[in-house]
Design a protein around this motif. Structure first.
Motif, mmCIF file in Angstrom:
data_model
loop_
_atom_site.group_PDB
_atom_site.id
_atom_site.type_symbol
_atom_site.label_atom_id
_atom_site.label_comp_id
_atom_site.label_asym_id
_atom_site.label_seq_id
_atom_site.Cartn_x
_atom_site.Cartn_y
_atom_site.Cartn_z
ATOM 1 N N ASN A 174 30.467 54.069 27.867
ATOM 2 C CA ASN A 174 30.816 54.101 26.446
ATOM 3 C C ASN A 174 31.721 52.902 26.152
ATOM 4 N N LEU A 175 31.139 51.862 25.612
ATOM 5 C CA LEU A 175 31.874 50.615 25.396
ATOM 6 C C LEU A 175 32.988 50.775 24.360
ATOM 7 N N ASP A 176 32.873 51.776 23.507
ATOM 8 C CA ASP A 176 33.921 52.005 22.512
ATOM 9 C C ASP A 176 35.157 52.654 23.121
ATOM 10 N N LYS A 177 35.053 53.117 24.379
ATOM 11 C CA LYS A 177 36.184 53.758 25.042
ATOM 12 C C LYS A 177 36.880 52.834 26.047
ATOM 13 N N ILE A 178 36.491 51.567 26.082
ATOM 14 C CA ILE A 178 37.191 50.600 26.933
ATOM 15 C C ILE A 178 38.549 50.296 26.311
ATOM 16 N N ARG A 179 39.615 50.473 27.075
ATOM 17 C CA ARG A 179 40.977 50.381 26.524
ATOM 18 C C ARG A 179 41.642 49.019 26.729
ATOM 19 N N PHE A 180 41.278 48.322 27.784
ATOM 20 C CA PHE A 180 41.987 47.089 28.093
ATOM 21 C C PHE A 180 41.323 45.890 27.425
ATOM 22 N N VAL A 181 42.125 44.900 27.092
ATOM 23 C CA VAL A 181 41.584 43.711 26.415
ATOM 24 C C VAL A 181 41.750 42.446 27.244
ATOM 25 N N GLY A 182 42.701 42.447 28.185
ATOM 26 C CA GLY A 182 42.927 41.262 29.013
ATOM 27 C C GLY A 182 42.108 41.325 30.295
ATOM 28 N N TYR A 183 42.658 40.776 31.375
ATOM 29 C CA TYR A 183 41.928 40.750 32.638
ATOM 30 C C TYR A 183 41.755 42.148 33.230
ATOM 31 N N ALA A 184 42.584 43.095 32.801
ATOM 32 C CA ALA A 184 42.409 44.465 33.260
ATOM 33 C C ALA A 184 41.086 45.046 32.763
ATOM 34 N N PHE A 185 40.517 44.446 31.744
ATOM 35 C CA PHE A 185 39.178 44.837 31.287
ATOM 36 C C PHE A 185 38.183 44.767 32.440
ATOM 37 N N GLN A 186 38.307 43.729 33.273
ATOM 38 C CA GLN A 186 37.382 43.572 34.397
ATOM 39 C C GLN A 186 37.516 44.736 35.380
ATOM 40 N N ILE A 187 38.732 45.187 35.585
ATOM 41 C CA ILE A 187 38.966 46.319 36.485
ATOM 42 C C ILE A 187 38.376 47.599 35.895
ATOM 43 N N GLU A 188 38.612 47.822 34.615
ATOM 44 C CA GLU A 188 38.149 49.044 33.967
ATOM 45 C C GLU A 188 36.626 49.152 33.988
ATOM 46 N N MET A 189 35.940 48.039 33.739
ATOM 47 C CA MET A 189 34.480 48.064 33.763
ATOM 48 C C MET A 189 33.959 48.412 35.157
ATOM 49 N N LYS A 190 34.545 47.830 36.178
ATOM 50 C CA LYS A 190 34.125 48.135 37.553
ATOM 51 C C LYS A 190 34.430 49.589 37.897
ATOM 52 N N PHE A 191 35.583 50.079 37.471
ATOM 53 C CA PHE A 191 35.982 51.452 37.780
ATOM 54 C C PHE A 191 35.020 52.453 37.139
ATOM 55 N N LYS A 192 34.612 52.186 35.913
ATOM 56 C CA LYS A 192 33.680 53.094 35.249
ATOM 57 C C LYS A 192 32.303 53.053 35.908
ATOM 58 N N ALA A 193 31.861 51.871 36.292
ATOM 59 C CA ALA A 193 30.584 51.780 37.014
ATOM 60 C C ALA A 193 30.664 52.527 38.341
ATOM 61 N N TYR A 194 31.817 52.429 39.000
ATOM 62 C CA TYR A 194 32.056 53.125 40.268
ATOM 63 C C TYR A 194 32.038 54.644 40.066
ATOM 64 N N LEU A 195 32.703 55.139 39.030
ATOM 65 C CA LEU A 195 32.728 56.578 38.765
ATOM 66 C C LEU A 195 31.339 57.111 38.415
ATOM 67 N N LEU A 196 30.513 56.257 37.823
ATOM 68 C CA LEU A 196 29.155 56.655 37.455
ATOM 69 C C LEU A 196 28.166 56.518 38.616
ATOM 70 N N LYS A 197 28.684 56.144 39.800
ATOM 71 C CA LYS A 197 27.885 56.079 41.030
ATOM 72 C C LYS A 197 26.854 54.943 41.043
ATOM 73 N N PHE A 198 27.076 53.922 40.254
ATOM 74 C CA PHE A 198 26.188 52.770 40.329
ATOM 75 C C PHE A 198 26.490 51.974 41.596
ATOM 76 N N LYS A 199 25.461 51.316 42.133
ATOM 77 C CA LYS A 199 25.629 50.526 43.342
ATOM 78 C C LYS A 199 26.192 49.152 42.984
ATOM 79 N N ILE A 200 27.345 48.835 43.558
ATOM 80 C CA ILE A 200 28.046 47.584 43.281
ATOM 81 C C ILE A 200 28.051 46.733 44.543
ATOM 82 N N LYS A 201 27.658 45.480 44.418
ATOM 83 C CA LYS A 201 27.624 44.591 45.581
ATOM 84 C C LYS A 201 28.385 43.300 45.279
ATOM 85 N N GLU A 202 29.181 42.867 46.248
ATOM 86 C CA GLU A 202 29.908 41.601 46.117
ATOM 87 C C GLU A 202 29.128 40.472 46.783
ATOM 88 N N ILE A 203 29.023 39.358 46.074
ATOM 89 C CA ILE A 203 28.372 38.159 46.584
ATOM 90 C C ILE A 203 29.444 37.080 46.722
#
Length: 243
Positions: A174-203
């Protein structure tokens, strides 16, 4: 049909924007580009408008009325992309700290592999940062360690801003529920993807600090990340966290 969109937020990037656009369009795979400009006083948007004549139906521009923050710029771009048929949606900086050639690697990780999110990671194989002072390297590295410890995410570069999302990830968050506006936005997006059980890979990528223009980092952005992450984790434990 082009299925990939690169979103590039800009604020006073007149020295970089033309070159980054031309570099992305020179890649073997076709990408579209969306510039989200926050009313740059240096006329960044004017340069983009000139280039749109050269790249019709491939280069797009959203002009906002003021400097509203990195997170809201990306959310504006995400919503724009989801109204169209893009399957792979990227975040990338305008200042060449992210190498446009690595877009291909992130794309292939999601399009040809089983990953839903591909992160261009500075810390997956050590510290791959060029031209940063040691104090900033340590701050960034320790911040990612802190976030990893607090959130439980198995991600080495939790603050990375060079990312490919599959469409389904952004549709589920839910993009309307993203709370952070600075670089913490990057953390929040990853955290939500993680909670939703999406597969995340680092390159692993090499991050090179900008050589033109000025950084947008500030103490406020750092404090948002440090204290916001703790609150985010606590809320998720007590089911007060909306994904």
């Amino acid at each position: 049909m082009v299925d990939a969109l690169v979103i590039i937020p800009t604020y006073n990037e007149i020295e970089n924007v033309e070159r980054i656009i031309r570099n992305v369009f020179s890649l073997q795979r076709s990408f579209h580009i969306l510039i989200v400009d926050d009313n740059s006083p240096d006329m960044t948007a004017s340069m983009v408008r000139e280039l749109q004549a050269e790249y019709p139906d491939a280069l797009y521009l959203i002009e906002r009325k003021g400097k509203l923050g990195l997170g809201t710029a990306y959310i504006t771009g995400f919503k724009w992309a989801l109204k169209r048929s893009y399957e792979y949606i990227f975040e990338m900086d305008a200042d060449f700290s992210h190498n446009p050639n690595d877009l291909m690697r992130l794309y292939n990780t999601c399009a040809k592999g089983s990953s839903h999110v591909a992160i261009g990671s500075r810390y997956a194989t050590g510290v791959n940062v060029v031209n940063w002072p040691m104090s900033r390297v340590l701050l960034s590295w320790l911040a990612s360690k802190y976030v990893r410890f607090i959130t439980g995410m198995d991600i080495h570069d939790t603050t990375a801003g060079f990312i490919c999302y599959k469409r389904e990830v952004l549709e589920k968050i839910n993009l309307d529920k993203i709370r952070f506006v600075g670089y913490a936005f990057q953390i929040e997006m990853k955290f939500k993807a993680y909670l939703l059980k999406f597969k995340i890979k680092e390159i692993p990528v090499i991050f090179t600090d900008r050589t033109k223009g000025t950084s947008k980092m500030s103490k406020g952005i750092i404090s948002e990340a440090v204290f916001g992450v703790l609150k985010m984790k606590i809320n998720s434990l007590f089911k007060r966290y909306e994904i």
